[in-house]
Design a protein around this motif. Structure first.
Motif, PDB file in Angstrom:
ATOM      1  N   TRP A  16       0.831  -1.204   0.000  1.00 34.28           N
ATOM      2  CA  TRP A  16       0.000   0.000   0.000  1.00 34.28           C
ATOM      3  C   TRP A  16       0.867   1.256   0.000  1.00 34.28           C
ATOM      4  N   LEU A  17       2.039   1.217   0.627  1.00 36.07           N
ATOM      5  CA  LEU A  17       2.958   2.351   0.562  1.00 36.07           C
ATOM      6  C   LEU A  17       3.553   2.480  -0.837  1.00 36.07           C
ATOM      7  N   ALA A  18       3.862   1.349  -1.460  1.00 36.78           N
ATOM      8  CA  ALA A  18       4.338   1.379  -2.848  1.00 36.78           C
ATOM      9  C   ALA A  18       3.287   1.999  -3.759  1.00 36.78           C
ATOM     10  N   VAL A  19       2.021   1.691  -3.504  1.00 34.50           N
ATOM     11  CA  VAL A  19       0.928   2.277  -4.279  1.00 34.50           C
ATOM     12  C   VAL A  19       0.866   3.786  -4.049  1.00 34.50           C
ATOM     13  N   ALA A  20       1.053   4.225  -2.790  1.00 35.84           N
ATOM     14  CA  ALA A  20       0.991   5.661  -2.486  1.00 35.84           C
ATOM     15  C   ALA A  20       2.092   6.427  -3.221  1.00 35.84           C
ATOM     16  N   VAL A 132       1.027  -3.084  -9.785  1.00 33.13           N
ATOM     17  CA  VAL A 132      -0.113  -3.897  -9.342  1.00 33.13           C
ATOM     18  C   VAL A 132       0.207  -5.381  -9.450  1.00 33.13           C
ATOM     19  N   ASN A 133       0.749  -5.823 -10.568  1.00 37.54           N
ATOM     20  CA  ASN A 133       1.025  -7.248 -10.762  1.00 37.54           C
ATOM     21  C   ASN A 133       2.145  -7.759  -9.862  1.00 37.54           C
ATOM     22  N   ARG A 134       3.081  -6.878  -9.482  1.00 35.61           N
ATOM     23  CA  ARG A 134       4.166  -7.306  -8.590  1.00 35.61           C
ATOM     24  C   ARG A 134       3.742  -7.344  -7.128  1.00 35.61           C
ATOM     25  N   TRP A 135       2.911  -6.400  -6.699  1.00 30.06           N
ATOM     26  CA  TRP A 135       2.647  -6.230  -5.288  1.00 30.06           C
ATOM     27  C   TRP A 135       1.310  -6.797  -4.818  1.00 30.06           C
ATOM     28  N   PHE A 136       0.421  -7.171  -5.763  1.00 21.07           N
ATOM     29  CA  PHE A 136      -0.920  -7.593  -5.357  1.00 21.07           C
ATOM     30  C   PHE A 136      -1.356  -8.844  -6.104  1.00 21.07           C
ATOM     31  N   GLY A 145      -7.600   0.800 -10.277  1.00 20.26           N
ATOM     32  CA  GLY A 145      -8.508   1.931 -10.346  1.00 20.26           C
ATOM     33  C   GLY A 145      -7.988   3.126  -9.578  1.00 20.26           C
ATOM     34  N   ILE A 146      -7.415   2.885  -8.398  1.00 22.16           N
ATOM     35  CA  ILE A 146      -6.858   3.975  -7.593  1.00 22.16           C
ATOM     36  C   ILE A 146      -5.698   4.646  -8.331  1.00 22.16           C
ATOM     37  N   LEU A 147      -4.791   3.844  -8.880  1.00 25.00           N
ATOM     38  CA  LEU A 147      -3.643   4.410  -9.580  1.00 25.00           C
ATOM     39  C   LEU A 147      -4.062   5.129 -10.856  1.00 25.00           C
ATOM     40  N   THR A 148      -5.014   4.570 -11.574  1.00 23.84           N
ATOM     41  CA  THR A 148      -5.491   5.227 -12.787  1.00 23.84           C
ATOM     42  C   THR A 148      -6.142   6.561 -12.454  1.00 23.84           C
ATOM     43  N   ALA A 149      -6.824   6.611 -11.319  1.00 20.91           N
ATOM     44  CA  ALA A 149      -7.491   7.849 -10.904  1.00 20.91           C
ATOM     45  C   ALA A 149      -6.505   8.965 -10.609  1.00 20.91           C
TER      46      ALA A 149
END
Length: 427
Positions: A16-20, A132-136, A145-149
């Motif tokens: 989730w931090l990587a996503v942030a 997304v594919n590496r971390w989830f 969807g969050i990253l695209t947003a």
């Protein structure tokens, strides 16, 4: 990064931090990509450049942004996400800053078209798909969807502010604000974005505790990875259906509305700040719409979702020329329907690419699909500018864009309808 992992360990997954961090990178890149639409009218007034001339630089930017996708995904497989991304951010910041000295159209094409277009193509949708594919393993649709947003959020954060700066102080301070934003995210990537969960002795979010840790890296040349994957994917019908539907997606979003809406508002007597505020309002709705689309793509048929997304977008674009003549509900109604749908197509498209071609190859395949998206955007950015220059109105361009979306709504229903294609192995 190990200290960060220890700090949050036991509370929530580091993914989730990587996503942030990725979200902030994509936000800065989105703000950078949106900047030329704010600069269009000031450049027209200062240098006497036509909108067709400025649109040429923007179309080069958009095309390179898309064409970089598969090679960026391949470079991330070969060299790693962090070094690839740091290089791109450095080039992006330097290119934006350098543009403050431009005085000729060829310089805008070189800097905003080539340097900024190529570098923002690394910090793009293929980066999202890779992360997304590496971390989830679970909730991939929601995270995508969050990253695209973040693209919508980039508009929301930057456009009204940049338009106000351009209106009161000119376009040169605008580029310095954007260059500084690119510099701010550099240390975040350097210190907080590991390559893979295994680097922190973690497994992807949602993966069983007994699953093996994956630490492998491709040893192939990025060009071999990108073109090898294209050669395999292009032999399948689903690739071309994804490619051409996303071509239309790009033509009807980044290329047309993202590039020309502010200038179109000027044709109807609205200021640049009002036009930018309309885009920002659409960004708010897209933030919710795209995140919801990710959640829906985890639960419902992605083909059906895309059918509705493209169909409603097409109808809203056909409505757009009439919206300016309706006093109260006209543009707000367009902003709501188009905004909710702006880039909601991305999560289900990534889901379909992963379902058809496999988890490892999907980011590179999707990179080629994104290339189609940006070629469509480049086509629309230049084409709409030429139509406006020759006809004095954007009405015909709006109708063409809306009609293409209705065609895409039919195309997507055929994706992944046959027995599943054999997954393509990453080269």
């Amino acid at each position: 990064m190990n200290w960060a992992s220890r700090l949050i360990g036991g509370r929530f997954h580091y993914g989730w931090l990587a996503v942030a961090v990725t979200f902030l990178v994509l936000l800065a890149a989105a703000g950078t990509r949106a900047t030329p639409s704010v600069m269009m009218v000031p450049l027209e007034h200062e240098f006497g450049w036509s909108r067709a001339t400025i649109s040429l630089a923007i179309s080069v930017n958009i095309a390179l942004y898309g064409l970089m996708g598969p090679f960026a995904a391949a470079a991330m497989q070969r060299f790693g996400v962090r070094p690839t991304l740091l290089t791109a951010l450095a080039v992006m910041g330097a290119g934006v800053a350098l543009s403050s000295t431009m005085t000729a159209p060829w310089q805008m094409v070189l800097v905003w078209g080539v340097m900024v277009g190529g570098s923002t193509g690394v910090a793009a949708l293929t980066l999202s798909a890779t992360v997304v594919n590496r971390w989830f393993s679970a909730r991939r649709g929601l995270v995508m969807g969050i990253l695209t947003a973040s693209s919508a959020t980039g508009q929301l954060v930057f456009l009204p502010m940049l338009a106000a700066i351009a209106e009161h102080h000119g376009w040169r301070p605008v580029v310095w604000v954007v260059a500084i934003a690119a510099g701010v995210v550099l240390p975040l990537v350097a210190f907080l974005l590991p390559e893979r969960p295994a680097d922190l002795t973690l497994r992807p979010y949602g993966e069983p505790a007994d699953a093996p840790l994956r630490t492998d890296h491709s040893k192939q040349n990025p060009l071999a990875i990108a073109f090898g994957t294209l050669a395999s994917a292009s032999k399948t019908r689903d690739f071309w259906l994804l490619f051409f539907s996303f071509f239309i997606c790009g033509a009807s979003t980044n290329g047309y509305v993202g590039t020309h809406l502010i200038a179109m508002c000027g044709d109807y007597g609205l200021s640049e700040v009002q036009g930018a505020s309309l885009l920002a309002a659409m960004g708010i709705f897209d933030l919710f719409g795209t995140t919801l689309s990710g959640w829906l793509s985890d639960r419902f048929n992605s083909r059906v979702l895309l059918f509705w997304y493209y169909g409603l977008r097409g109808l809203s674009l056909i409505y757009l020329p009439h919206a300016f003549g309706i006093d109260f509900f006209g543009l707000p109604l367009f902003a709501v329907f188009y905004g909710l749908d702006w880039i909601a197509t991305v999560p289900p498209t990534v889901r379909l690419a992963t379902d058809v071609y496999g988890k490892e190859a999907a980011p590179v395949v999707f990179g080629w699909v994104v290339a189609g998206h940006q070629l469509g955007a480049a086509f629309a950015a230049l084409g709409a500018g030429m139509l406006r220059a020759s006809l004095g109105t954007y009405t015909v361009a709006s109708m063409i864009s809306g009609g293409l979306c209705l065609i895409a709504a039919v195309i997507v229903l055929r994706i992944n309808r046959r027995p599943r294609e054999a997954a393509i192995q990453a080269v």
